[in-house]
Scaffold this active site. Structure first.
Site, mmCIF file in Angstrom:
data_model
loop_
_atom_site.group_PDB
_atom_site.id
_atom_site.type_symbol
_atom_site.label_atom_id
_atom_site.label_comp_id
_atom_site.label_asym_id
_atom_site.label_seq_id
_atom_site.Cartn_x
_atom_site.Cartn_y
_atom_site.Cartn_z
ATOM 1 N N HIS A 41 0.842 -1.196 0.000
ATOM 2 C CA HIS A 41 0.000 0.000 0.000
ATOM 3 C C HIS A 41 0.878 1.247 0.000
ATOM 4 C CE1 HIS A 41 0.945 -0.596 4.278
ATOM 5 N NE2 HIS A 41 0.904 0.731 4.339
ATOM 6 N N HIS A 127 5.221 5.734 -1.799
ATOM 7 C CA HIS A 127 6.016 4.523 -2.008
ATOM 8 C C HIS A 127 5.334 3.314 -1.380
ATOM 9 C CE1 HIS A 127 7.081 5.689 2.084
ATOM 10 N NE2 HIS A 127 7.357 4.406 2.277
#
Length: 185
Positions: A41, A127
């Site tokens: 995620h 990220h």
């Protein structure tokens, strides 16, 4: 008291997944806790332990944010590390910041101050955490290894974000999506 964060769930491409065995093989002498692909995620906001009575207000606030933000596309920027060459602590797969994700993250961060949450002080960099470095073999030059993990730029269409509960377990955290918030088309 649930431990909460808000995130965009990402399913990496086959090309991304095909690079991981090579990365793991090169770092076999190191102790790295690899993230389960189901848990990939992009964190928009980590809130930590949150009192139950905030949940309804939180859901309403996030509904309002979803209604005011459009779907968007993220473009990957490749692999990298957080930390220094000698003391890295995270291996990540990054995305080029764009105004859409920046606005979504900022509106979440700003709006949560209404409920008493602190604003983020660090710059936001979207990220996926791929692995957490516990111990790096002295023979491993992680920065160099990660730099060799070349992957052509990929695009990911983002249509929703989620409120997620994280239950910490010794082997790995267990994530439970409490609610998904659909962005506008």
């Amino acid at each position: 008291m649930p431990r909460l964060f808000i995130a965009i769930k990402i399913t990496p491409s086959i090309a991304f997944e095909s690079l991981l065995p090579d990365l793991k093989r090169e770092l076999i002498q190191s102790n790295i806790k690899w993230v389960d692909p189901q848990n990939y995620h992009i964190t928009l906001k980590f809130m930590g332990d949150v009192e139950e009575y905030y949940l309804n207000s939180l859901r309403l606030l996030l509904d309002r944010i979803a209604e005011n933000n459009n779907t968007f596309t993220l473009e990957s920027s490749g692999f990298g590390i957080f930390g220094s060459k000698k003391h890295p602590w995270v291996i990540w797969y990054g995305f080029k910041p764009n105004s859409y994700i920046r606005n979504l993250q900022q509106s979440i961060d700003d709006s949560l101050t209404e409920l008493g949450f602190e604003k983020e002080e660090k710059d936001y960099y979207p990220h996926l955490t791929v692995g957490r470095v516990k111990f790096l073999s002295p023979k491993s030059n992680l920065k160099e290894i990660v730099a060799r993990m070349e992957l052509r730029s990929e695009k990911y269409h983002v249509t929703k974000f989620s409120l997620i509960s994280s239950i910490l377990k010794p082997e790995a955290p267990k994530y439970q999506v409490l609610k998904e918030f659909t962005l506008q088309t």
